[in-house]
Design an enzyme around this catalytic site. Structure first.
Site, PDB file in Angstrom:
ATOM      1  N   HIS A 102     -47.051  66.027  12.570  1.00  0.00           N
ATOM      2  CA  HIS A 102     -47.190  65.795  13.999  1.00  0.00           C
ATOM      3  C   HIS A 102     -46.718  64.392  14.360  1.00  0.00           C
ATOM      4  O   HIS A 102     -46.712  63.492  13.539  1.00  0.00           O
ATOM      5  CB  HIS A 102     -48.628  66.013  14.487  1.00  0.00           C
ATOM      6  N   HIS A 104     -47.225  61.336  17.122  1.00  0.00           N
ATOM      7  CA  HIS A 104     -48.049  60.729  18.174  1.00  0.00           C
ATOM      8  C   HIS A 104     -47.130  60.012  19.154  1.00  0.00           C
ATOM      9  O   HIS A 104     -46.279  59.223  18.739  1.00  0.00           O
ATOM     10  CB  HIS A 104     -48.993  59.670  17.593  1.00  0.00           C
TER      11      HIS A 104
END
Length: 148
Positions: A102, A104
């Site tokens: 992922h 950010h």
């Protein structure tokens, strides 16, 4: 394929609620529940991939291609944003707490917004010979770069 125990996979499947910013067949972007700063958004591939070390080049190209669109939308949503950190952590030692790759996107409003990164300066420990040795070791381990 999704992992039945992964929190991000559960969010993708709709088993855990989230506030979605963007979604298509390949990715989902949603607000991080911690909101390090207002607008803190996570971008995840819809396939379960543990980290950058397992991320196929084509999937990486697609995933990272969404970053400018999301960054610009986040910035446009709040005129107080003065910058943005875009971070991808890999492995627990690098602060990866959810083992689903992922990205950010953390808007920055000031240098006093309760978020910081520290890059230690160790330049006095490395001369040109030491840096060249490190670079050569990395070069020896490069695989041919895939073309997207």
């Amino acid at each position: 394929m999704l992992d039945e125990n992964c929190i991000f996979c559960k969010i993708i499947r709709g088993e855990i609620p989230s506030v979605t910013v963007f979604e298509d067949d390949h990715v989902k972007a949603f607000l991080d529940i911690s909101q390090t700063t207002p607008g803190h958004t996570l971008l995840v591939p819809k396939d379960h991939i543990e980290d950058i070390f397992h991320l196929p080049a084509a999937t990486a190209a697609r995933l990272f291609s969404y970053v400018p669109m999301l960054a610009n939308a986040i910035k446009a949503a709040n005129s107080g944003i003065k910058g943005m950190n875009i971070i991808n952590n890999n492995g627990e030692v690098a602060y990866q707490s959810v083992h689903h790759v992922h990205i950010h996107l953390i808007p920055r409003y000031s240098d006093q917004d309760d978020f910081n990164i520290h890059f230690g300066n160790h330049s006095d420990m490395y001369d040109t010979a030491a840096l060249t040795k490190i670079a050569l070791t990395i070069k020896e381990n490069l695989q041919e770069a895939p073309h997207a």
